[in-house]
Design a protein around this motif. Structure first.
Motif, short mmCIF file in Angstrom:
data_model
loop_
_atom_site.label_atom_id
_atom_site.label_comp_id
_atom_site.label_asym_id
_atom_site.label_seq_id
_atom_site.Cartn_x
_atom_site.Cartn_y
_atom_site.Cartn_z
N ILE A 1 0.82 -1.22 0.00
CA ILE A 1 0.00 0.00 0.00
C ILE A 1 0.85 1.27 0.00
CG2 ILE A 1 -1.98 -1.11 1.08
CD1 ILE A 1 -1.18 0.15 3.74
N GLY A 2 2.15 1.12 -0.25
CA GLY A 2 3.00 2.29 -0.42
C GLY A 2 3.33 3.03 0.86
N ILE A 3 3.67 2.29 1.91
CA ILE A 3 4.05 2.91 3.18
C ILE A 3 5.26 3.83 2.97
CG2 ILE A 3 5.02 2.46 5.47
CD1 ILE A 3 2.03 1.91 5.27
N THR A 4 5.15 5.03 3.50
CA THR A 4 6.25 6.00 3.36
C THR A 4 7.10 6.11 4.63
OG1 THR A 4 4.79 7.82 4.06
CG2 THR A 4 4.96 7.38 1.68
N ARG A 5 6.57 5.62 5.75
CA ARG A 5 7.31 5.72 7.01
C ARG A 5 6.94 4.55 7.90
NH1 ARG A 5 7.18 10.94 11.15
NH2 ARG A 5 8.98 10.32 12.44
N TRP A 6 7.96 3.89 8.45
CA TRP A 6 7.75 2.74 9.34
C TRP A 6 8.11 3.16 10.75
CZ3 TRP A 6 6.36 -2.13 7.19
CH2 TRP A 6 6.32 -2.15 5.79
N LEU A 7 7.17 2.99 11.68
CA LEU A 7 7.40 3.35 13.08
C LEU A 7 7.27 2.11 13.95
CD1 LEU A 7 5.37 6.69 13.36
CD2 LEU A 7 7.85 6.43 13.18
N LEU A 8 8.28 1.86 14.75
CA LEU A 8 8.29 0.71 15.66
C LEU A 8 7.96 1.20 17.07
CD1 LEU A 8 8.93 -2.28 16.28
CD2 LEU A 8 11.31 -1.59 16.63
N LEU A 9 6.90 0.63 17.64
CA LEU A 9 6.51 0.95 19.01
C LEU A 9 7.01 -0.19 19.91
CD1 LEU A 9 4.93 3.00 20.73
CD2 LEU A 9 2.91 1.54 20.45
N SER A 10 7.87 0.15 20.86
CA SER A 10 8.44 -0.85 21.76
C SER A 10 8.51 -0.28 23.16
CB SER A 10 9.84 -1.27 21.28
OG SER A 10 10.73 -0.17 21.37
N GLU A 11 9.11 -1.03 24.07
CA GLU A 11 9.24 -0.57 25.45
C GLU A 11 10.06 0.71 25.53
OE1 GLU A 11 10.96 -3.77 27.58
OE2 GLU A 11 9.17 -5.05 27.50
N GLU A 12 10.95 0.89 24.56
CA GLU A 12 11.80 2.09 24.57
C GLU A 12 11.08 3.32 24.02
OE1 GLU A 12 12.97 -0.91 23.28
OE2 GLU A 12 13.86 -1.32 25.25
N GLY A 13 9.94 3.10 23.38
CA GLY A 13 9.20 4.23 22.83
C GLY A 13 8.91 4.04 21.35
N LEU A 14 8.86 5.15 20.61
CA LEU A 14 8.51 5.14 19.20
C LEU A 14 9.73 5.58 18.39
CD1 LEU A 14 5.88 4.74 17.47
CD2 LEU A 14 5.61 7.22 17.56
N ASP B 1 11.78 5.26 14.25
CA ASP B 1 11.73 4.86 12.85
C ASP B 1 12.46 3.54 12.65
OD1 ASP B 1 10.54 7.13 11.07
OD2 ASP B 1 11.78 8.17 12.55
N THR B 2 11.96 2.75 11.69
CA THR B 2 12.58 1.47 11.38
C THR B 2 12.41 1.19 9.89
OG1 THR B 2 12.68 -0.87 12.01
CG2 THR B 2 10.50 0.12 11.87
N THR B 3 12.78 -0.02 9.45
CA THR B 3 12.65 -0.41 8.05
C THR B 3 12.12 -1.84 7.99
OG1 THR B 3 14.88 -1.35 7.92
CG2 THR B 3 14.63 1.02 7.43
#
Length: 543
Positions: free
Chosen positions: A519-532, A534-536
């Motif tokens: 669907i053409g994601i332009t930004r990947w955000l990882l939510l973890s215990e450390e917070g939010l 950017d990822t790939t």
């Protein structure tokens, strides 16, 4: 497949919902050893069939025989949040007896309860560890676990029980990437009879055979999903050739019939002319006319019969072609200009999630994938953004009209019909407009009057989406929580196509990497215990 080797046998099975909607009529099925992937369009009856086999539903006619114990993991798993882990695993009584014996209580009843299960705790912990749940222990309550962990826990209970027949209905829904891989491994290693309903391509690559439920019948294909798709492609190419041949035959028979009729008409005119000019005696003319009528009738009947046979062959060829209805999403004007703010988070802390950046903003037609393990707080964040949950501190502000499609699809009232549900979101819309919108989502005629509570998972998704997209004002920010859960593959393709045409901003929480990439994601955000952060996709695949 012989009945003797089958572990599930359905004979002359008939089932309808209380509102009269028919699901199965004189349905036959025999499932033997191995891992079977049960696939089909949303609403064809896959989940209903598993419930019937598991004894959750009863057929109105026919019989269902299962050979051995049946274990069932439902699509929408509901567990009492007060239960402990050992109670879900059904080892609580054995544990209690073991602990009593270890404490010096030599009551014979304790030994009877334990039986041969002296290592039950070790085996239970090993099974939990196999599914990535080794950290939860046996004494925690279900309320402390995420939804995905609850699914894996129920699967652990089934693995411990070792039923002869294991039924799994969309088991990877709500599971993060790591949990999905563990479940895939458990399915691949399952030694008994297994039937799994799923749209997860990777999971369906682990099966031995595909059962395609279509129009109330099952067609069998040996091999996994890739083998099925290859076989289906060959089938459909052959069916298309047969349709072309049959169409050409119909055209030829039509021409032959037309030519015959024209020839007979010329003969008739010639005979009439001969009689009118008295070139032949009247008696002879009458005999010739009778002979001509008999001959004409025979020729016409012959060609009409050939044409009818050609049409029947064409109908049979067309029936072999798959022309599946697909949802048609026509999104309203939703343009968001580049740089325009659509969502702003200021010092936000959610009830269950980690700390977030002090300032966070989504601008323009960004397409954000929100990823993270089960329990990381993705759903909590989306519900907080939409105002369904109060933040602990800070605020979330949507700057454009926004709509939210929740994971549990609880936007519908089960007691209302689909028409009534959609009308709640658009009180000014006419009945015809509401029905027209539902028709685009394959709810036509009487199907639009079905109670929402009778819908399959995929049908419920379509109805929920129809309700949200008909609402006014048109959404310029869509927040989707696991939108591909419960969707068949055809519906996922259509959803992808629709979201590609959506001109607003998207925030999509999902564990389905192929869907997100499509669907053409332009930004990947990882939510973890450390917070939010950017990822790939590559980094996610390594987790």
């Amino acid at each position: 497949m012989s009945i003797a080797s089958s572990h599930i046998v359905c004979t002359s099975l008939t089932f309808s919902w209380p509102d009269g909607t028919e699901v199965f009529d004189d349905f036959q099925l025999a499932v033997g050893p191995g891992r079977t992937g049960l696939i089909g369009l949303n609403g064809c009856g896959k989940s209903t069939l598993l419930k019937l086999v598991a004894g959750e539903l009863s057929p109105s006619q026919g019989t269902i025989k299962t050979f051995g114990e049946v274990g069932y993991l439902p699509q929408n798993l509901v567990l009492d949040t007060r239960l402990r882990v050992d109670e879900v695993l059904r080892i609580d009584r054995v544990r209690a007896a073991l602990h009593a014996i270890e404490g010096g209580d030599a009551d014979a009843e304790h030994f009877t309860v334990v039986g041969d299960a002296w290592d039950i705790e070790e085996r239970s912990l090993a099974t939990l560890d196999q599914l990535g749940l080794g950290h939860i222990g046996l004494d925690r309550t279900i309320g402390e676990l995420s939804g995905g962990e609850g699914v894996l826990l129920k699967l652990a209970a089934l693995l411990l029980a070792r039923p002869d027949v294991l039924l799994l209905d969309e088991p990877t829904n709500n599971l993060d990437l790591r949990a999905r891989r563990r479940l895939h491994a458990a399915v691949a290693a399952w030694p008994g009879v297994l039937v799994v309903v799923s749209h997860d391509r990777d999971l369906l690559e682990q099966v031995d055979q595909i059962a395609d439920l279509r129009d109330g019948e099952v067609r069998w294909y040996g091999g996994n999903l890739s083998a099925y798709e290859e076989a289906l492609t060959v089938e459909q190419e052959a069916a298309e050739r047969m349709v072309r041949v049959a169409e050409a035959d119909v055209r030829r028979q039509k021409r032959d019939l037309t030519d015959t009729q024209q020839k007979l008409a010329r003969r008739k005119r010639y005979g009439q002319k001969m009689q009118d000019t008295r070139r032949v005696p009247k008696v002879v003319a009458s005999a010739l006319k009778r002979k001509q009528q008999v001959s004409s009738g025979k020729e016409t009947t012959l060609h009409q019969g050939r044409l009818q046979e050609a049409r029947e062959r064409l109908d049979e060829a067309v029936e072999a072609l798959r022309d599946d209805d697909e949802i048609r999403l026509e999104l309203p004007a939703t343009l968001v200009h580049p740089g325009q703010g659509v969502l702003r988070l200021s010092g936000l802390r959610t009830r269950y999630g980690p700390p977030l950046p002090q300032e966070f903003e989504v601008r323009g037609p960004e397409r954000i994938a929100l990823v993270g393990r089960n329990g990381a707080g993705k759903t909590t964040l989306l519900r907080t953004v939409m105002g369904e949950l109060e933040p602990v501190e800070g605020e979330a502000e949507t700057l454009v009209p926004a709509r939210f499609l929740p994971q549990r699809l609880d936007v519908l009232d089960d007691g209302l019909s689909l028409v009534e549900n959609v009308a709640r979101f658009a009180p000014d819309a006419t009945q015809n407009r509401v029905r027209a919108r539902l028709a685009r989502f394959l709810f036509r005629g009487a199907r639009a009057d079905r109670p929402a509570g009778t819908l399959s998972g995929g049908e419920r998704f379509r109805a929920s989406l129809a309700a949200l997209l008909l609402a006014e004002p048109a959404p310029r920010l869509l927040l989707l929580d696991e939108p591909t859960n419960n969707l068949d593959m055809a519906s996922v393709r259509v959803l992808v196509s629709a979201l590609k045409n959506f001109e607003g901003a998207l925030v999509v929480a999902s564990h389905d990497l192929p869907f997100l990439e499509s669907i053409g994601i332009t930004r990947w955000l990882l939510l973890s215990e450390e917070g939010l952060r950017d990822t790939t996709p590559r980094e996610l695949a390594r987790e």
